[in-house]
Design an enzyme around this catalytic site. Structure first.
Site, mmCIF file in Angstrom:
data_model
loop_
_atom_site.group_PDB
_atom_site.id
_atom_site.type_symbol
_atom_site.label_atom_id
_atom_site.label_comp_id
_atom_site.label_asym_id
_atom_site.label_seq_id
_atom_site.Cartn_x
_atom_site.Cartn_y
_atom_site.Cartn_z
ATOM 1 N N ALA A 61 0.832 -1.199 0.000
ATOM 2 C CA ALA A 61 0.000 0.000 0.000
ATOM 3 C C ALA A 61 0.866 1.248 0.000
ATOM 4 O O ALA A 61 1.832 1.352 0.748
ATOM 5 C CB ALA A 61 -0.923 -0.006 1.214
ATOM 6 N N GLN A 103 -0.817 -0.048 -5.469
ATOM 7 C CA GLN A 103 -1.971 -0.024 -4.574
ATOM 8 C C GLN A 103 -2.011 1.291 -3.797
ATOM 9 O O GLN A 103 -1.562 1.378 -2.658
ATOM 10 C CB GLN A 103 -1.954 -1.200 -3.590
ATOM 11 C CG GLN A 103 -3.296 -1.372 -2.867
ATOM 12 C CD GLN A 103 -3.223 -2.364 -1.719
ATOM 13 O OE1 GLN A 103 -2.515 -2.137 -0.745
ATOM 14 N NE2 GLN A 103 -3.987 -3.444 -1.820
ATOM 15 N N HIS A 168 -7.117 0.984 -3.129
ATOM 16 C CA HIS A 168 -7.244 0.457 -1.774
ATOM 17 C C HIS A 168 -7.729 1.579 -0.851
ATOM 18 O O HIS A 168 -7.686 2.752 -1.200
ATOM 19 C CB HIS A 168 -5.893 -0.077 -1.305
ATOM 20 C CG HIS A 168 -5.949 -0.853 -0.023
ATOM 21 N ND1 HIS A 168 -7.061 -1.555 0.405
ATOM 22 C CD2 HIS A 168 -5.010 -1.048 0.944
ATOM 23 C CE1 HIS A 168 -6.804 -2.149 1.546
ATOM 24 N NE2 HIS A 168 -5.562 -1.845 1.908
ATOM 25 N N GLY A 169 -8.157 1.155 0.316
ATOM 26 C CA GLY A 169 -8.715 2.092 1.275
ATOM 27 C C GLY A 169 -10.140 1.751 1.625
ATOM 28 O O GLY A 169 -10.686 2.246 2.615
ATOM 29 N N ALA A 171 -11.104 -1.612 2.034
ATOM 30 C CA ALA A 171 -10.970 -2.731 2.967
ATOM 31 C C ALA A 171 -10.252 -2.302 4.237
ATOM 32 O O ALA A 171 -9.625 -1.246 4.309
ATOM 33 C CB ALA A 171 -10.203 -3.873 2.296
ATOM 34 N N HIS A 172 -10.370 -3.139 5.256
ATOM 35 C CA HIS A 172 -9.610 -3.039 6.509
ATOM 36 C C HIS A 172 -9.909 -1.779 7.313
ATOM 37 O O HIS A 172 -9.145 -1.405 8.188
ATOM 38 C CB HIS A 172 -8.104 -3.128 6.224
ATOM 39 C CG HIS A 172 -7.721 -4.376 5.495
ATOM 40 N ND1 HIS A 172 -6.521 -4.526 4.834
ATOM 41 C CD2 HIS A 172 -8.399 -5.554 5.318
ATOM 42 C CE1 HIS A 172 -6.467 -5.728 4.275
ATOM 43 N NE2 HIS A 172 -7.601 -6.369 4.558
ATOM 44 N N TYR A 174 -9.944 1.331 6.350
ATOM 45 C CA TYR A 174 -9.182 2.511 5.987
ATOM 46 C C TYR A 174 -10.118 3.626 5.499
ATOM 47 O O TYR A 174 -11.333 3.507 5.574
ATOM 48 C CB TYR A 174 -8.127 2.150 4.943
ATOM 49 C CG TYR A 174 -7.021 1.260 5.486
ATOM 50 C CD1 TYR A 174 -6.392 1.555 6.697
ATOM 51 C CD2 TYR A 174 -6.603 0.111 4.807
ATOM 52 C CE1 TYR A 174 -5.386 0.752 7.207
ATOM 53 C CE2 TYR A 174 -5.593 -0.699 5.305
ATOM 54 C CZ TYR A 174 -4.996 -0.379 6.511
ATOM 55 O OH TYR A 174 -3.995 -1.185 7.016
ATOM 56 N N ARG A 222 -9.868 -3.229 -3.842
ATOM 57 C CA ARG A 222 -9.843 -4.179 -2.725
ATOM 58 C C ARG A 222 -10.922 -3.759 -1.747
ATOM 59 O O ARG A 222 -10.937 -2.615 -1.272
ATOM 60 C CB ARG A 222 -8.490 -4.213 -2.033
ATOM 61 C CG ARG A 222 -8.418 -5.430 -1.075
ATOM 62 C CD ARG A 222 -7.010 -5.943 -0.907
ATOM 63 N NE ARG A 222 -7.037 -7.398 -0.743
ATOM 64 C CZ ARG A 222 -6.354 -8.058 0.183
ATOM 65 N NH1 ARG A 222 -5.559 -7.408 1.018
ATOM 66 N NH2 ARG A 222 -6.425 -9.363 0.262
#
Length: 666
Positions: A61, A103, A168-169, A171-172, A174, A222
């Site tokens: 990332a 990513q 990304h960002g 998922a998880h 963020y 993601r």
């Protein structure tokens, strides 16, 4: 006969590109970064995985804005300085036929401003459960900066010759996931309230990304398949709808699915005993919602059998792996060649996660990680001067030394005074929760079986016997033995007294090793005393509680096993132990043991309190290096090297690392 992993090694079209197989290395931090940019070690690291046979690699990332800087080792994807290194990376990876993606991402509230000295940005001013720093609620100007950061990241990825971009960002937990979730987005403007408004920033970023990279590169996202048990958080059915809305833009080529937020980190990168493929069923629901798009399924995909099942059963089209490929970059080639027993297994120890807290990425039993140019595939040099080498000690360090020495062409004899190989890993693996750790020793044993190493079990090597054997060199890996004094590090002067805490010589006082090997000999009420703060005490406490002992875990520290914060599973371990009934007592040390009564001293106030009855006491207070043989050989003038705990009692990683280096020096 059909290949047992036929689905896994079938090519697949991902938008405008063709992946040679269905194995996807998902993004993970390496801490190989320098000055917010890639290094030659990155090139070596990713090239090693490409050479190992992986089909697609998503690199770690990369920050889209200066406010996402949890530690210094983060790539600035918004800086054009990344372009030349993208070109180096893509050339190295493409040489082996793999695709390479960037990513771009932003952590939002899941960080702090210690490193960058900037405020934390988030959709709403709600602190994260890990960092607990109050965020700045973003205004439109801030949002515009984030949009621009993602735009620049996509532009530079295209200019750098990469194959695409994974946004990304989401998922998880963020930043983009924070916008999506009603639990963390309390806004009343165009970015909050309705599902459409919460999704606005995500769709804007996807549109900008596609515009920058054009039709000839991959664009993916993601997402989560489940946030976990967060009040009003997003569960699988919500993420399936989000996936459908993103797919309906017609601008993405695949969806990669993960799980968890920082409130449920054991859904992101769980340790053992989390089962393989735990994300499969949630990902299957995402796939059913977007049947036209390739979907990446992840979640402890450690075996070829589980990976093949995930694809063959329709849960996903590709299998995502991170820690599996950290442990063994040759996993794909070995699976394709049906050399399953040669695969170095990921045992779920999360040493990789612990290492990046203060140093570059490492694996508990793959010493080459982050050092691929020096220790990676095809770097082992066959010696032109074969020697007769004795290795003393059959734990992980001794076995690693013996294996590497034999692979280099030396004549090796491995001595182990016990009846089996494995060392301290064996007694840790006796706990059901940590049985996977046994694979560290199991893999080394299986690899030794393919060499000419002579293994002598039940033989205690001595200075005299080794001299008589005429060995050219000796590697000593005799390990350590647990201390039995019960002294706390709070009283260093008392360590000069070998008698220890009053009462430690009683028959009912044992070490952790003895408790794991012979728990049936312990009484019903057991006190585990920990002065280390690592994993040893919780391993024995969980094992004893599972075997019908009532356990009180006493520690001198202010919390139980604080070192597990580095491996990210401290909360999960606490939950397992406390749910099982283990009692935690902190800030206490053992003052005395008198038959079935233990006196505990408050480490701050010196107040004494009694525990009764305590049928057995387990001491976890450190270990003593077994170094007598090393110093004896050294004094006798023998060429000798010491590795692992016999130098200083530490970790499995240190033993294997030092053994590998020693074996390459001989």
């Amino acid at each position: 006969m059909a290949h047992p992993y036929a689905h896994l090694f079938e090519p697949i079209k991902i938008g405008p590109k063709l992946a040679k197989n269905r194995i996807w290395m998902t993004a993970h931090s390496t801490q190989l970064v320098k000055d917010h940019n890639f290094t030659d070690r990155h090139v070596e690291y990713y090239a090693e995985r490409a050479k190992g046979g992986v089909g697609v690699i998503t690199m770690e990332a990369m920050a889209t804005h200066p406010t996402t800087q949890p530690y210094a080792g983060k790539i600035h994807a918004f800086d054009p300085a990344v372009i030349p290194n993208y070109k180096k990376l893509s050339a190295a990876v493409h040489e082996h036929g793999a695709l390479l993606l960037a990513q771009p991402w932003h952590r939002g509230r899941e960080t702090n401003g210690v490193v960058n000295r900037l405020p934390v940005w988030a959709p709403s001013a709600i602190p994260d459960t890990v960092y607990r720093e109050m965020p700045h609620a973003m205004d439109q100007e801030n949002i515009n900066e984030i949009l621009e950061g993602y735009t620049l990241a996509a532009r530079y990825a295209a200019e750098g010759g990469l194959d695409g971009v994974e946004v990304h960002g989401l998922a998880h937990g963020y930043l983009l996931g924070q916008f999506l979730s009603p639990a963390t987005n309390h806004r009343t403007d165009q970015y909050g309230g309705s599902d459409e408004n919460r999704l606005r920033i995500v769709l804007d970023i996807i549109e900008r990304t596609r515009r920058e990279v054009g039709p000839d590169l991959i664009v993916g996202v993601r997402i989560n398949g489940d946030d976990g048990e967060v009040e009003d958080g997003l569960r699988t059915e919500h993420w399936a709808k989000i996936a459908r809305a993103i797919a309906d833009t017609g601008m993405i080529d695949y969806i990669s699915v993960s799980q968890g937020t920082y409130q449920n980190r054991m859904l992101i990168y769980p340790t053992t005993p989390r089962e393989q493929g735990y994300q499969i069923e949630a990902t299957r629901q995402i796939k059913q919602m977007v049947p036209e798009l390739p979907v990446v399924v992840a979640g402890r995909m450690t075996s070829p059998e589980k990976a093949e099942f995930a694809i063959a059963s329709g849960a996903g089209d590709m299998v995502g792996m991170a820690r599996t490929l950290i442990a063994d970059p040759e996993w794909p080639n070995k699976a394709r060649e049906q050399r399953e027993t040669d695969i170095r297994p990921c045992v779920g120890a999360n040493h990789c996660m612990a290492s990046i807290v203060s140093a570059p990425l490492a694996c508990i039993h793959n010493p080459a990680v982050g050092r691929e140019a020096e220790l990676g595939t095809d770097t082992l040099q066959i010696t032109d001067r074969p020697k007769s080498v004795a290795v003393v000690g059959g734990g992980p360090g001794g076995m690693r030394a013996a294996l590497t020495l034999a692979q280099r062409g030396h004549e090796v004899t491995l001595f182990e005074k016990g009846s089996e190989l494995g060392g301290q890993v064996n007694w840790i693996a006796r706990s059901e929760a940590y049985s996977e750790w046994g694979s560290i020793a199991g893999w080394l044993i299986s690899q030794l079986g393919g060499t000419n190493v002579k293994i002598e079990l039940g033989v205690e090597a001595t200075v005299e016997s080794l001299q008589a054997g005429g060995y050219d060199s000796v590697v000593v890996a005799t390990g350590s033995t647990p201390l039995r004094t019960g002294w706390s590090v709070n009283h260093p002067v008392r360590w000069a007294n070998p008698d220890g805490v009053p009462g430690v010589d009683q028959f009912n006082v044992v070490t952790a090793q003895e408790a794991l090997l012979n728990h049936s000999e312990l009484g019903p009420n057991v006190m585990v005393f920990d002065d280390i703060g690592g994993r040893q005490a919780v391993v024995v406490a969980e094992h004893l509680q599972a075997n019908r002992h009532q356990v009180e875990l006493v520690t001198t520290l202010s919390s139980v096993a604080p070192e597990l914060s580095a491996t990210r599973d401290v909360g999960w371990v606490h939950k397992r132990l406390r749910t099982a009934g283990v009692v935690f007592t902190t800030n206490r040390e053992v003052a005395a043991i008198d038959e079935d009564r233990v006196s505990l001293r408050d480490v701050h106030t010196d107040e004494i309190e009694e525990r009764e009855p305590v049928d057995s006491v387990v001491l976890v207070t450190g270990s003593k290096a077994e170094d007598a043989l090393y110093y004896g050989l050294k004094q006798a003038g023998v060429e000798v090297r010491a590795v692992g705990d016999c130098v200083s009692p530490r970790r499995v990683f240190n033993a294997i690392w030092e053994a590998e280096l020693a074996a390459r020096e001989i």
